[in-house]
Write a protein that holds these residues in place. Structure first.
Motif, PDB file in Angstrom:
ATOM      1  N   ASN A  43      12.582  -3.323   2.091  1.00 34.92           N
ATOM      2  CA  ASN A  43      12.191  -2.625   0.863  1.00 34.92           C
ATOM      3  C   ASN A  43      10.705  -2.293   0.934  1.00 34.92           C
ATOM      4  O   ASN A  43       9.856  -3.016   0.409  1.00 34.92           O
ATOM      5  N   ARG A  44      10.381  -1.178   1.588  1.00 38.12           N
ATOM      6  CA  ARG A  44       8.991  -0.809   1.824  1.00 38.12           C
ATOM      7  C   ARG A  44       8.231  -0.582   0.525  1.00 38.12           C
ATOM      8  O   ARG A  44       7.110  -1.088   0.357  1.00 38.12           O
ATOM      9  N   ASN A  45       8.781   0.196  -0.375  1.00 41.14           N
ATOM     10  CA  ASN A  45       8.046   0.571  -1.587  1.00 41.14           C
ATOM     11  C   ASN A  45       7.677  -0.653  -2.430  1.00 41.14           C
ATOM     12  O   ASN A  45       6.551  -0.766  -2.931  1.00 41.14           O
ATOM     13  N   LYS A  46       8.625  -1.568  -2.576  1.00 45.70           N
ATOM     14  CA  LYS A  46       8.335  -2.774  -3.345  1.00 45.70           C
ATOM     15  C   LYS A  46       7.297  -3.629  -2.634  1.00 45.70           C
ATOM     16  O   LYS A  46       6.393  -4.204  -3.263  1.00 45.70           O
ATOM     17  N   ILE A  49       4.896  -2.620  -0.639  1.00 45.86           N
ATOM     18  CA  ILE A  49       3.586  -1.995  -0.801  1.00 45.86           C
ATOM     19  C   ILE A  49       3.016  -2.303  -2.187  1.00 45.86           C
ATOM     20  O   ILE A  49       1.818  -2.598  -2.342  1.00 45.86           O
ATOM     21  N   LYS A  50       3.852  -2.243  -3.222  1.00 46.69           N
ATOM     22  CA  LYS A  50       3.392  -2.563  -4.578  1.00 46.69           C
ATOM     23  C   LYS A  50       2.911  -4.015  -4.657  1.00 46.69           C
ATOM     24  O   LYS A  50       1.906  -4.326  -5.306  1.00 46.69           O
ATOM     25  N   ASP A  99      -0.456  -4.196  -2.987  1.00 49.73           N
ATOM     26  CA  ASP A  99      -1.477  -3.621  -3.870  1.00 49.73           C
ATOM     27  C   ASP A  99      -1.869  -4.622  -4.956  1.00 49.73           C
ATOM     28  O   ASP A  99      -3.040  -4.686  -5.369  1.00 49.73           O
ATOM     29  N   LYS A 124      -0.675  -4.289   4.808  1.00 49.39           N
ATOM     30  CA  LYS A 124      -0.280  -3.031   4.173  1.00 49.39           C
ATOM     31  C   LYS A 124      -0.141  -1.934   5.233  1.00 49.39           C
ATOM     32  O   LYS A 124       0.831  -1.160   5.227  1.00 49.39           O
ATOM     33  N   TYR A 178       3.427   0.135   6.474  1.00 49.16           N
ATOM     34  CA  TYR A 178       3.548   1.586   6.625  1.00 49.16           C
ATOM     35  C   TYR A 178       3.888   1.962   8.070  1.00 49.16           C
ATOM     36  O   TYR A 178       4.774   2.790   8.321  1.00 49.16           O
ATOM     37  N   THR A 186       7.459   1.230   9.232  1.00 49.16           N
ATOM     38  CA  THR A 186       8.532   1.904   8.487  1.00 49.16           C
ATOM     39  C   THR A 186       8.395   3.421   8.584  1.00 49.16           C
ATOM     40  O   THR A 186       8.900   4.161   7.731  1.00 49.16           O
ATOM     41  N   ASN A 230      -0.041   6.970   6.559  1.00 46.95           N
ATOM     42  CA  ASN A 230      -0.476   6.121   5.449  1.00 46.95           C
ATOM     43  C   ASN A 230      -1.103   4.820   5.928  1.00 46.95           C
ATOM     44  O   ASN A 230      -1.843   4.168   5.181  1.00 46.95           O
TER      45      ASN A 230
END
Length: 482
Positions: free
Chosen positions: A324-327, A329-330, A333, A349, A353, A356, A361
């Motif tokens: 789950n890349r997006n989660k 990254i959040k 952050d 981080k 990126y 994946t 990025n």
């Protein structure tokens, strides 16, 4: 960058071959005698298997992680100084293994399992382990251990030959008692040799313990962590003395070591000194990172389910591992809001990126990480990889610059040479690409392939140039005899 970079296999003990019946003065010796005489030839590797029983016949998987390695360097720096060693001369390798263990193989290489760091509650426990292994290096125990093995081999040889002689004499004289006495001598000889060898190993372990306590005292640190480590071993049923012969242990039994260390440690005015809060925090973060990358995700999430920083770190890594890349990254952050200048948060981080498929990025956070740790070779190699993988940033010269600098700081990072060869290929510099490939083979221990590639590259390089000389060094290299 948490990465596994290959596997090294330990030599296995060779099987004993087919037996042939031997004769003395024209008479056949019993098959037992023939078997023991053949064992004589295999004695040295058998003794070696005793000294490394936990690893015998298995593979050692080495991993690289800049954050963990920096922490270990900070742990060992004062210990090495107290021991009179130069930190740059000793390389500490991380072994991907969940068991609690550390060991040295010579005066330049120390190994520590990831499980050791994960299980240790405090930095002091790890520092005590590293101080103990430093004691082995300073004491030259690995060199003398080989000599002890040779002496044990001689003892066994003499015992077996004496037994064979007694058996032969008894057989020739028709005396069954003499023959049985010879058999007893022969069958006891390997055990005597083994006990002689292990007795020596126990002596060296005790010496390393004493040296470790001394180094900790000189650096103003407590030996309480060492004591806690041995207490942990004593609690394990494996070390129960009820069913164990203490004379066939390569290490002193825990109760003996605990008593010795406790006596020495409590004499120190630093016994109750604790690790600094900052060092404890770094230790907790590395523990969380190693657990998240190496252990079962469900187990990790059960252990790290809070909102503290180590838990957030572990959760982000597990989320990344689960795809789950997006989660992820959040979550990174969120950590970067707490510590915006943490190079290893930025590194992770960028790694998320990069791995994946979003190399573009990855460049910005990795650039920032490199600016914060300019001498950390792993970070520069990762940045070079990101530039090479980028779809929009085709600055291959910049990739070469970062990769060269990273490999200068960390020449053992074999994977970096592969990326450097790729960058040179993109720039049309075939000879330099072949030379980078040769260096990569050499760093990974494939000397034959390194020589073959170096020979190809040298034909294209200007004689006397730095690359030509590198090729010449590889071509003239001879594997040292151990």
């Amino acid at each position: 960058m948490f990465k596994s970079f290959g596997t090294k296999s330990l030599r296995k003990v060779p099987p004993i071959g087919a037996q042939k019946e031997a004769t003395v003065a024209g008479k056949a010796l019993p098959r037992l005698a023939c078997t023991l005489l053949t064992l004589l030839l295999a004695l040295q590797p058998v003794l070696l298997s005793v000294s490394s029983a936990s690893a015998q016949g298995t593979s050692i998987k080495l991993i690289r992680d800049a954050e963990t390695e920096e922490l270990i360097r900070d742990y060992t720096r004062p210990i090495f100084k107290a021991a009179g060693l130069k930190p740059g001369n000793i390389r500490i390798h991380l072994v991907k293994d969940n068991s609690f263990n550390a060991f040295v193989v010579d005066s330049k290489r120390m190994f520590i399992n990831t499980g050791t760091i994960i299980e240790a509650d405090t930095p002091n426990e790890i520092i005590g382990v590293l101080a103990h292994e430093t004691g082995h290096i300073v004491g030259g125990h690995m060199i003398r251990l080989r000599e002890a093995m040779k002496r044990a081999q001689t003892i066994a040889a003499i015992g077996m030959l004496a037994g064979a002689g007694a058996m032969a004499a008894g057989a020739a004289a028709g005396s069954s008692d003499a023959a049985r006495a010879g058999t007893a001598i022969m069958t006891s000889a390997p055990g005597i040799a083994q006990r002689t060898f292990l007795s020596y190993a126990r002596t060296e372990e005790t010496a390393a313990d004493r040296a470790a306590v001394r180094y900790l005292e000189q650096t103003g640190q407590s030996a309480k962590g060492m004591l806690r480590t041995f207490e942990r071993f004593a609690d394990q049923s494996l070390f129960s003395s009820q069913y164990v012969d203490p004379y066939i242990q390569s290490h002193p039994l825990p109760r003996e070591r605990i008593a010795q260390i406790e006596r020495l440690a409590k004499k120190s005015k630093y016994f109750d000194r604790k690790d600094s809060a900052q060092l404890q925090q770094r230790h907790d973060m590395v523990r969380a990172k190693l657990a998240a990358f190496t252990q079962d995700p469900k187990r990790v999430m059960r252990s790290y389910k809070g909102n503290d920083m180590p838990s957030l770190y572990a959760q982000a890594i597990v989320t990344f591992r689960l795809g789950n890349r997006n989660k992820a990254i959040k979550q990174m952050d969120q950590l970067l809001k707490l510590q915006p200048d943490n190079p290893y948060f930025l590194e992770l981080k960028g790694q998320i990126y990069l791995e994946t498929g979003m190399a573009d990025n990855a460049i910005a956070p990795l650039n920032r990480a490199v600016s914060l740790r300019p001498d950390e070779g792993i970070l520069r190699v990762m940045l070079g990889q990101a530039i090479l993988s980028s779809k929009s940033n085709k600055n291959y010269s910049a990739a070469v610059t970062h990769l060269q600098r990273g490999l200068q700081d960390d020449p053992d990072l074999a994977v970096g040479y592969r990326f450097l060869a790729q960058a040179y290929e993109y720039l049309g510099q075939r000879a330099q690409a072949e030379m980078a490939t040769a260096n990569g083979y050499f760093a990974s221990g494939d000397i034959a392939s390194a020589k073959a590639m170096a020979a190809r590259a040298q034909k294209k390089l200007k004689r006397g140039s730095p690359e030509w000389l590198q090729a010449d060094d590889i071509l003239s290299y001879k594997i040292p005899k151990i």
